[in-house]
Design a protein around this motif. Sequence first.
Motif, PDB file in Angstrom:
ATOM      1  N   ASN A  11       0.784  -1.335   0.181  1.00  0.00           N
ATOM      2  CA  ASN A  11      -0.374   0.245  -0.097  1.00  0.00           C
ATOM      3  C   ASN A  11       0.838   1.402  -0.477  1.00  0.00           C
ATOM      4  O   ASN A  11       2.347   1.234   0.437  1.00  0.00           O
ATOM      5  CB  ASN A  11      -0.751  -0.079   1.334  1.00  0.00           C
ATOM      6  N   VAL A  12       0.336   2.294  -0.065  1.00  0.00           N
ATOM      7  CA  VAL A  12       0.656   3.654  -0.089  1.00  0.00           C
ATOM      8  C   VAL A  12      -0.321   4.558   0.416  1.00  0.00           C
ATOM      9  O   VAL A  12      -1.103   4.245   0.971  1.00  0.00           O
ATOM     10  CB  VAL A  12       1.204   4.236  -1.968  1.00  0.00           C
ATOM     11  N   THR A  13       0.782   5.396   1.591  1.00  0.00           N
ATOM     12  CA  THR A  13       0.079   6.696   2.531  1.00  0.00           C
ATOM     13  C   THR A  13       0.020   7.710   1.825  1.00  0.00           C
ATOM     14  O   THR A  13       0.975   7.933   0.970  1.00  0.00           O
ATOM     15  CB  THR A  13       0.822   6.261   3.553  1.00  0.00           C
ATOM     16  N   SER A  14      -0.879   8.611   2.413  1.00  0.00           N
ATOM     17  CA  SER A  14      -0.858   9.572   2.471  1.00  0.00           C
ATOM     18  C   SER A  14       0.557  10.606   2.515  1.00  0.00           C
ATOM     19  O   SER A  14       0.928  10.334   3.533  1.00  0.00           O
ATOM     20  CB  SER A  14      -2.168  10.581   2.315  1.00  0.00           C
ATOM     21  N   VAL A  15       0.699  11.911   1.612  1.00  0.00           N
ATOM     22  CA  VAL A  15       1.662  12.449   2.094  1.00  0.00           C
ATOM     23  C   VAL A  15       1.476  13.260   2.875  1.00  0.00           C
ATOM     24  O   VAL A  15       2.307  13.389   4.139  1.00  0.00           O
ATOM     25  CB  VAL A  15       1.905  13.644   1.020  1.00  0.00           C
ATOM     26  N   ASP A  16       0.452  13.679   3.691  1.00  0.00           N
ATOM     27  CA  ASP A  16      -0.234  14.468   4.896  1.00  0.00           C
ATOM     28  C   ASP A  16      -0.069  13.266   5.497  1.00  0.00           C
ATOM     29  O   ASP A  16      -1.082  12.465   5.565  1.00  0.00           O
ATOM     30  CB  ASP A  16      -1.063  14.937   4.633  1.00  0.00           C
ATOM     31  N   SER A  17       1.191  13.730   7.041  1.00  0.00           N
ATOM     32  CA  SER A  17       0.552  13.098   8.352  1.00  0.00           C
ATOM     33  C   SER A  17      -0.015  13.299   9.393  1.00  0.00           C
ATOM     34  O   SER A  17       0.099  12.817  10.493  1.00  0.00           O
ATOM     35  CB  SER A  17       1.650  12.152   8.203  1.00  0.00           C
ATOM     36  N   ARG A  18      -0.755  14.242   8.574  1.00  0.00           N
ATOM     37  CA  ARG A  18      -1.593  15.009  10.098  1.00  0.00           C
ATOM     38  C   ARG A  18      -2.870  15.256  10.046  1.00  0.00           C
ATOM     39  O   ARG A  18      -3.510  15.855   9.676  1.00  0.00           O
ATOM     40  CB  ARG A  18      -1.413  16.139  10.892  1.00  0.00           C
ATOM     41  N   LEU A  19      -3.624  14.195   9.203  1.00  0.00           N
ATOM     42  CA  LEU A  19      -4.243  14.705   7.822  1.00  0.00           C
ATOM     43  C   LEU A  19      -6.045  14.963   8.864  1.00  0.00           C
ATOM     44  O   LEU A  19      -6.983  15.432   8.076  1.00  0.00           O
ATOM     45  CB  LEU A  19      -4.650  13.077   6.859  1.00  0.00           C
ATOM     46  N   LEU A  20      -6.055  14.464   9.901  1.00  0.00           N
ATOM     47  CA  LEU A  20      -7.187  14.572  10.608  1.00  0.00           C
ATOM     48  C   LEU A  20      -7.524  16.220  11.561  1.00  0.00           C
ATOM     49  O   LEU A  20      -8.313  16.368  11.817  1.00  0.00           O
ATOM     50  CB  LEU A  20      -6.891  13.930  12.255  1.00  0.00           C
ATOM     51  N   LYS A  21      -6.093  16.947  10.874  1.00  0.00           N
ATOM     52  CA  LYS A  21      -6.419  18.678  11.108  1.00  0.00           C
ATOM     53  C   LYS A  21      -7.149  19.065  10.027  1.00  0.00           C
ATOM     54  O   LYS A  21      -7.334  20.148  10.233  1.00  0.00           O
ATOM     55  CB  LYS A  21      -4.989  18.852  11.582  1.00  0.00           C
ATOM     56  N   CYS A  22      -7.449  18.607   8.507  1.00  0.00           N
ATOM     57  CA  CYS A  22      -8.205  19.086   7.434  1.00  0.00           C
ATOM     58  C   CYS A  22      -9.257  19.279   8.028  1.00  0.00           C
ATOM     59  O   CYS A  22     -10.397  18.271   8.966  1.00  0.00           O
ATOM     60  CB  CYS A  22      -8.002  18.070   6.624  1.00  0.00           C
ATOM     61  N   LYS A  23      -9.821  20.187   8.109  1.00  0.00           N
ATOM     62  CA  LYS A  23     -11.485  20.638   7.792  1.00  0.00           C
ATOM     63  C   LYS A  23     -12.489  19.669   7.693  1.00  0.00           C
ATOM     64  O   LYS A  23     -13.147  19.415   7.691  1.00  0.00           O
ATOM     65  CB  LYS A  23     -12.044  21.885   7.723  1.00  0.00           C
ATOM     66  N   SER A  24     -12.919  19.729   6.568  1.00  0.00           N
ATOM     67  CA  SER A  24     -12.663  18.662   5.805  1.00  0.00           C
ATOM     68  C   SER A  24     -13.265  17.313   6.606  1.00  0.00           C
ATOM     69  O   SER A  24     -14.152  15.867   5.857  1.00  0.00           O
ATOM     70  CB  SER A  24     -12.369  18.326   4.012  1.00  0.00           C
ATOM     71  N   LEU A  25     -12.308  16.978   7.526  1.00  0.00           N
ATOM     72  CA  LEU A  25     -12.908  15.414   7.881  1.00  0.00           C
ATOM     73  C   LEU A  25     -13.170  15.770   9.358  1.00  0.00           C
ATOM     74  O   LEU A  25     -13.502  14.873   9.955  1.00  0.00           O
ATOM     75  CB  LEU A  25     -11.438  14.789   8.322  1.00  0.00           C
ATOM     76  N   VAL A  26     -13.645  17.335   9.565  1.00  0.00           N
ATOM     77  CA  VAL A  26     -13.099  17.090  11.114  1.00  0.00           C
ATOM     78  C   VAL A  26     -15.033  16.849  11.671  1.00  0.00           C
ATOM     79  O   VAL A  26     -14.989  15.903  12.799  1.00  0.00           O
ATOM     80  CB  VAL A  26     -14.447  18.378  11.404  1.00  0.00           C
ATOM     81  N   LYS A  27     -16.186  15.899  11.185  1.00  0.00           N
ATOM     82  CA  LYS A  27     -17.180  15.388  11.816  1.00  0.00           C
ATOM     83  C   LYS A  27     -16.570  13.522  11.486  1.00  0.00           C
ATOM     84  O   LYS A  27     -16.991  13.067  12.683  1.00  0.00           O
ATOM     85  CB  LYS A  27     -18.104  14.953  10.469  1.00  0.00           C
ATOM     86  N   LEU A  28     -15.475  13.096  10.619  1.00  0.00           N
ATOM     87  CA  LEU A  28     -15.205  11.534  10.927  1.00  0.00           C
ATOM     88  C   LEU A  28     -14.197  11.904  12.243  1.00  0.00           C
ATOM     89  O   LEU A  28     -13.850  11.229  12.755  1.00  0.00           O
ATOM     90  CB  LEU A  28     -14.790  11.669  10.072  1.00  0.00           C
ATOM     91  N   LYS A  29     -13.311  12.814  12.474  1.00  0.00           N
ATOM     92  CA  LYS A  29     -12.671  13.006  13.560  1.00  0.00           C
ATOM     93  C   LYS A  29     -13.533  12.528  14.933  1.00  0.00           C
ATOM     94  O   LYS A  29     -12.834  12.701  16.022  1.00  0.00           O
ATOM     95  CB  LYS A  29     -11.792  14.375  13.578  1.00  0.00           C
ATOM     96  N   THR A  30     -14.997  13.702  15.033  1.00  0.00           N
ATOM     97  CA  THR A  30     -14.684  13.918  16.258  1.00  0.00           C
ATOM     98  C   THR A  30     -15.573  12.591  16.880  1.00  0.00           C
ATOM     99  O   THR A  30     -15.661  11.940  17.731  1.00  0.00           O
ATOM    100  CB  THR A  30     -16.493  14.724  16.153  1.00  0.00           C
ATOM    101  N   PHE A  31     -15.837  11.782  15.414  1.00  0.00           N
ATOM    102  CA  PHE A  31     -16.848  10.272  15.644  1.00  0.00           C
ATOM    103  C   PHE A  31     -15.290   9.553  16.394  1.00  0.00           C
ATOM    104  O   PHE A  31     -15.569   8.568  17.368  1.00  0.00           O
ATOM    105  CB  PHE A  31     -16.977   9.843  14.457  1.00  0.00           C
ATOM    106  N   MET A  32     -13.824   9.484  15.717  1.00  0.00           N
ATOM    107  CA  MET A  32     -13.055   8.789  15.872  1.00  0.00           C
ATOM    108  C   MET A  32     -12.616   9.170  17.431  1.00  0.00           C
ATOM    109  O   MET A  32     -12.257   8.722  18.337  1.00  0.00           O
ATOM    110  CB  MET A  32     -11.963   9.300  14.959  1.00  0.00           C
ATOM    111  N   GLN A  33     -12.652  10.064  18.043  1.00  0.00           N
ATOM    112  CA  GLN A  33     -11.889  11.055  19.372  1.00  0.00           C
ATOM    113  C   GLN A  33     -13.264   9.951  20.499  1.00  0.00           C
ATOM    114  O   GLN A  33     -12.770  10.304  21.024  1.00  0.00           O
ATOM    115  CB  GLN A  33     -11.742  12.541  19.391  1.00  0.00           C
ATOM    116  N   LYS A  34     -14.473  10.516  19.912  1.00  0.00           N
ATOM    117  CA  LYS A  34     -15.238   9.980  20.614  1.00  0.00           C
ATOM    118  C   LYS A  34     -14.757   7.812  21.115  1.00  0.00           C
ATOM    119  O   LYS A  34     -15.229   7.591  22.143  1.00  0.00           O
ATOM    120  CB  LYS A  34     -16.738   9.804  19.900  1.00  0.00           C
ATOM    121  N   GLY A  35     -15.109   7.793  19.938  1.00  0.00           N
ATOM    122  CA  GLY A  35     -13.813   6.295  20.089  1.00  0.00           C
ATOM    123  C   GLY A  35     -13.104   6.380  20.738  1.00  0.00           C
ATOM    124  O   GLY A  35     -13.391   5.400  21.384  1.00  0.00           O
ATOM    125  N   LEU A  36     -11.989   7.285  21.000  1.00  0.00           N
ATOM    126  CA  LEU A  36     -10.828   7.016  21.208  1.00  0.00           C
ATOM    127  C   LEU A  36     -11.463   7.049  23.221  1.00  0.00           C
ATOM    128  O   LEU A  36     -10.483   6.679  23.219  1.00  0.00           O
ATOM    129  CB  LEU A  36     -10.058   7.846  20.442  1.00  0.00           C
TER     130      LEU A  36
END
Length: 204
Positions: free
Chosen positions: A46-71
């Motif tokens: 597999n290959v990985t994204s160049v951005d390694s702090r991806l969840l700081k992106c505003k486009s992913l704020v809803k997913l990050k909220t869900f992930m942090q809740k699970g964490l």
Amino acid sequence: MSKILQAFPIPIWIENYNHSFEKEFNFIKKLPYHDKFSSQVYVPFNVTSVDSRLLKCKSLVKLKTFMQKGLNIYAKDIMKVKSKLVITQSWANKNITDTRHEEHTHYNSLVSAVFYFQDSLIKFSKLRSDTFKLEEVTHSLNAQSMTLQTKSGDLILFPSSLAHSVPPNKATATRYSISFNTFTTQLGSTKNLTELEVNLSAYS
């Protein structure tokens, strides 16, 4: 009467994101990725994204909220710790047809996670070396590995020390996921004279 105890079980937590993530998926597919496929020698990983702090992106704020809740649930209800777990590095994974992810663990992290945009597989393994190998029938108490079928929208959390891999993608569609690592803002305790505060503000 005899009984079997399962000592020191390894907790793997799964929760499904029961909302649409079409916009987030389109965002992930358009990201720049490290290109291992351009070399003359084909590398089937597999290959990985160049951005390694991806969840700081505003486009992913809803997913990050869900992930942090699970964490937070994993830390409070499974690990039973008072200190907060923070998402540190986060990145997207891209698997074209027939590529895989070799077995590995995640260093400098307490809990790791994967979010799946499509149905997929992940394999967990024990890191052990037996002196002798017996002929045996494999079941849940003696298995050296476990392959888990995941569904679109699944978030999986597990100890970062747990070895895992991704079997080859046999589908014609490219497979995408998001992974992240975590750490805590405080180690030890004041009472036991083991306290160490950790500044993770750079990841917030």
